[in-house]
Write a protein that holds these residues in place. Structure first.
Motif: not given
Length: 139
Positions: A55-57, A95-99
């Motif tokens: 998920s992270y990748n 998107m960075r926050l989700v990542e």
């Protein structure tokens, strides 16, 4: 793995690790039982760690791809490279926050998996020590 399954798995692992940290390490049967339980938990838990890393990748790759697209868009509209990059980073901040959420989950699970592996190694050392003591006493 569903959240409730992961919670139960972590509770089981925590229970064994807490028992081991307070138990008498001279009881071979209990140590062997704890080792077997942790090995089973570890196998299941490694799947959760792998899912979290996946998920992270995926989130990372998606954000990087979108950042590149935005940067190209801004450059093609006449912005300088640096300005385009900064504008693109701002555009994909959500998107960075989700990542970062996925990264946090992965790192937490990986840390717990390392703890499981360390506990298994410690139990195995205790079992080996008991085996050597048993051999030395001639029983």
């Amino acid at each position: 793995m569903k959240d409730e399954q992961l919670v139960k798995l972590v509770e089981g692992i925590t229970g064994v690790i807490q028992w081991y940290s307070t138990a008498n390490s001279d009881n071979g049967d209990f140590l062997a039982s704890a080792k077997r339980k942790l090995l089973g938990y570890s196998f299941t838990f490694s799947g959760a760690v792998g899912d979290a890393l996946d998920s992270y990748n995926k989130a990372y790759a998606h954000r990087k791809s979108e950042t590149a697209k935005k940067t190209l868009e801004y450059v093609s509209n006449g912005d300088a490279q640096f300005k385009a990059s900064m504008k693109a980073e701002i555009d994909v901040k959500d998107m960075r926050l989700v990542e970062s959420g996925y990264e946090s989950i992965y790192r937490r699970l990986k840390g717990q998996q390392d703890s499981i592996n360390n506990t298994i190694a410690s139990i195995m050392q205790d079992l080996k020590r008991l085996e050597n003591e048993f051999k030395q006493t001639g029983n």
